[in-house]
Design an enzyme around this catalytic site. Structure first.
Site, PDB file in Angstrom:
ATOM      1  N   LEU A  66       0.813  -1.211   0.000  1.00 31.19           N
ATOM      2  CA  LEU A  66       0.000   0.000   0.000  1.00 31.19           C
ATOM      3  C   LEU A  66       0.849   1.264   0.000  1.00 31.19           C
ATOM      4  CD1 LEU A  66      -2.827  -1.015   2.508  1.00 31.19           C
ATOM      5  CD2 LEU A  66      -2.497  -1.683   0.131  1.00 31.19           C
ATOM      6  N   ASP A 306      -0.668  -9.550  -4.873  1.00 35.35           N
ATOM      7  CA  ASP A 306       0.760  -9.253  -4.726  1.00 35.35           C
ATOM      8  C   ASP A 306       1.055  -7.857  -5.305  1.00 35.35           C
ATOM      9  OD1 ASP A 306       3.126 -10.021  -3.588  1.00 35.35           O
ATOM     10  OD2 ASP A 306       3.895 -11.050  -5.358  1.00 35.35           O
TER      11      ASP A 306
END
Lengths: 431, 315
Positions: A66, A306
């Protein structure tokens, strides 16, 4: 607020349900499912007409980067969560590939606080070793108490003795250890799968053995310690076979793979376009077939993005110089629907199981169910919608996807999180 | 990345290049070679055109060969050598190339340690790109000059048994040779230690052998590749003594080679490593001829890319 999701095809793998019906949401939880008459509307529930759509438990991404803290030029928690919502996810598990590395309770709390107002739920994962350096144990118990759902070192744990202790210690707290199976000494400075395709492109290879040797070792250590081991991503036929045999022996192991490994192969890699550079690398046709079989049979439990966003100046480089990773939150579901579900290679219920039910079970998360009383995390899918992948108009700051320009059929249409509509027809809605 | 506004022809590699196209280059090279005997070695073809040699790796031979080829075709030739140590890897590749193109380059000859760079540049700049060697990928003009040298000596490439010896794994010369030779109908065998043989070659139609002595008597052409001493450091070779014992072209091995065989070497040779000095004087060696032919072949490529030969060198 109450919502009535009306007339959709409800696919709830946890309950074995696949039929057209209504779903009523009240107070943030699933209140009822079935053929509900006009009562909810009369009672003031807002209606979302899901006719012709698929209503599924909210998808949970079992591993995405993130960007925060530390790599805000690549992605922020806000942009990643918007991308996740557009991609059909109701929740994401945040990989600790951050700077500083999330390896203490303060880091976990930062991720939770920074994502408190995000459209989707964020579950932090913590590094399995301090600084993810592969040497010293982290405070697994305190991390769990702070909210970490799993331990994961971004590059895998190279030292077998350390991996053993991490597994042993995590077991006390029943905290899953997510191991990225990668023997760095075998991977060397390879940049794509080792084989004829790499030979032709003049790129250095990463052999399948770099992954399989690590899978074998990790499985043996899981068996020895009894700890919960999740191997992710696995990408080769050999890894699948090792996991299958381990499961047959009763080893507490699970595995995950990615949309790109299920859809693309080494022959697709373009040496002048580093958006194809990913680790583990895209493998051969035979590997992709084995992975598809394994996902269908449940030997591979989870499909996760991923998600690895990078800034343009980082990936618009020579293949050798660019970083590994594909930005995947916005395309994951569409790729899988288009390439696997719609052509009949994978039942829709199985896809939803691997992307919602299994991650919820694996990490002990709420969600993964549309049963009355479950949190109202719902993904509504339009199997007819066709769009061209256009990273430039995406929410993620990471435009590094090799699937740009592909026309895909089957996209998320709406997402509800805790009974709140957070995404509808590609728009992210304010709280 | 914006595509080039004008359709430009490029030479990126020999893999996938049609046979007719390779033949046309070799035929053209036979003509350009004729000017070498003239007092004034100059053709007007590229007058007013700017050719930039953009080299990210040191290379006296290839750069000089391209430079001469460009000058004899009347191009304005500029050499840009970017020292690998002065740039962070990959830092400003696209920007540098775009700057060079913006300065008016019509042809950019690029050498780079990373595979894929010439193709990448061909997508982002408005100039014809010629690959002068990219990582382990391709070195098409070297293979074309090898093909030219073989054809000149043997009359044809078809049906010949060509043996490539040495570090195949890291060699762009080997790869370009393999694709060109297979297209032209040669049989190709590679010989080297297993640690220096890339995977999957058999599936691409190449024979792989480890016993040079067994292969040499049946070779029409033997191409001795350069061995980098760094391979020892990389842990791929025990040492030079061991390599010499099994893979060097020594005086004893010269006797295994047929009288009509050809010996090639892309240069610069590591004398005493992959070949002994006596090889250079062997009548079967074409190593100096290769250097001359290199200029002829590069002139032919320049001629064809800039409109002289029409379309078709775009592979």
């Amino acid at each position: 607020m109450a919502w009535l999701l009306k007339g959709g095809r409800v696919v709830d793998p946890a309950a074995g349900v696949d039929q057209v019906m209504d779903v009523l949401i009240e107070n943030g939880v699933i209140a009822a499912a079935g053929h509900l008459s006009g009562a909810p509307e009369a009672a003031g529930a807002r209606v979302l007409d899901c006719t012709g759509k698929v209503v599924a438990p909210g998808l949970i991404d079992a591993g995405a980067r993130l960007g925060e803290p530390g790599f805000e030029h690549r992605e922020t928690i806000a942009t990643a969560c918007e991308a996740a919502a557009v991609g059909g996810f109701a929740a994401v598990c945040a990989l600790p590939e951050t700077n500083p590395v999330v390896d203490d309770p303060g880091g976990v709390r930062f991720v939770l606080e920074a994502s408190a107002r995000a459209p989707v739920r964020v579950y932090p994962m913590a590094a399995a070793t301090r600084q993810a350096a592969g040497q010293r144990l982290v405070e697994a118990g305190l991390l769990k108490r702070a909210g970490a759902v799993a331990l994961a070192d971004p590059g895998g744990i190279q030292n077998g003795g350390v991996l053993r202790r991490v597994l042993e210690y995590a077991r006390m707290f029943d905290l899953p250890v997510v191991e990225r199976p990668r023997d760095a000494s075998l991977a060397g400075d390879g940049v794509m799968h080792e084989g004829a395709a790499a030979t032709v492109r003049g790129l250095k290879g990463i052999p399948a053995a770099a992954e399989e040797a690590a899978v074998a070792r990790a499985v043996i250590l899981a068996e020895m310690t009894g700890a919960r081991l999740h191997l992710a991503p696995v990408s080769t036929a050999g890894s699948v076979e090792l996991v299958r045999r381990a499961k047959e022996r009763g080893v507490p192991v699970t595995a995950g793979t990615t949309p790109h490994h299920l859809t693309a192969v080494d022959e697709d890699v373009e040496a002048h376009d580093a958006r194809w550079k990913v680790d583990p690398p895209l493998r051969t046709e035979a590997d992709r077939e084995a992975l598809r079989d394994a996902v269908r049979d449940g030997v591979v439990d989870v499909i996760f993005t991923d998600h690895a966003p990078f800034a343009r100046e980082e990936w618009e480089l020579e293949f050798d110089a660019a970083p590994f990773g594909i930005s995947g939150l916005e395309t994951a579901l569409a790729l899988l629907l288009h390439d696997l579900v719609l052509p009949g290679r994978l039942p829709l219920a199985a896809l939803i199981e691997r992307m919602s039910v299994a991650p919820a079970r694996l990490f002990g998360l709420p969600g993964g169910s549309l049963a009355p009383g479950a949190p109202a995390d719902v993904t509504v899918i339009d199997l007819q919608a066709a769009r061209i992948v256009d990273p430039e108009s995406g929410r993620s700051l990471g435009r590094n996807t090799p699937f740009a320009g592909r026309r895909l059929t089957g996209w998320a249409w709406a997402v509800l999180v805790g009974g709140r509509l957070v995404m509808h027809e590609g728009r992210v809605l304010d709280a | 990345m914006n595509p080039s506004p004008r359709r430009r022809e490029h030479l990126i590699g020999l893999r996938g290049m049609p046979k007719e196209c390779i033949e046309r280059i070799l035929d053209t090279a036979a003509e350009t070679k004729q000017i070498f005997g003239r007092a004034v070695k100059k053709l007007p073809t590229l007058r007013g055109q700017v050719m930039v040699n953009l080299f990210y790796e040191p290379s006296t031979r290839t750069r000089t060969s391209f430079e001469l080829a460009g000058k004899w075709m009347s191009a304005d030739v500029v050499n840009v050598t970017v020292s690998a140590s002065s740039v962070v890897k990959g830092e400003s590749l696209i920007e540098t190339a775009q700057t060079i193109a913006a300065l008016g380059a019509d042809i950019v000859v690029v050498r780079h340690p990373a595979a894929g760079v010439p193709r990448l540049l061909s997508r982002v700049i408005d100039a014809s790109v010629i690959n002068a060697g990219d990582g382990m990928h391709e070195h098409p003009t070297q293979a074309l000059l090898d093909l030219f040298t073989i054809r000149e000596a043997k009359g044809t490439v078809r049906g010949l048994h060509v043996v490539l010896v040495g570090d195949i794994l890291h060699s762009r010369v080997a790869r370009s040779n393999i694709w060109g030779l297979l297209t032209m109908g040669a049989r190709v065998t590679v010989v080297g230690p297993p640690t220096l043989i890339p995977p999957g070659l058999e599936s691409l139609g190449v024979r792989v052998r480890f016993d040079l002595d067994a292969v040499l008597p049946e070779a029409d052409v033997v191409n001795m590749l350069r061995i980098q001493r760094e391979r020892q450091k990389d842990g791929l070779l025990p040492d030079v003594r061991e390599y010499r014992a099994f893979f060097a072209l020594t005086e004893e091995r010269l006797r295994l080679l047929r009288p009509d065989a050809l010996i090639l070497h892309p240069g610069p040779a590591n004398l005493g490593v992959e070949i002994v000095p006596q090889v250079l004087d062997d009548p079967r060696a074409r190593i100096h001829e290769q250097v001359t032919n290199g200029v002829a072949v590069r002139m032919a490529v320049l001629y064809m890319l800039t409109g002289g030969g029409g379309r078709g060198v775009a592979a």
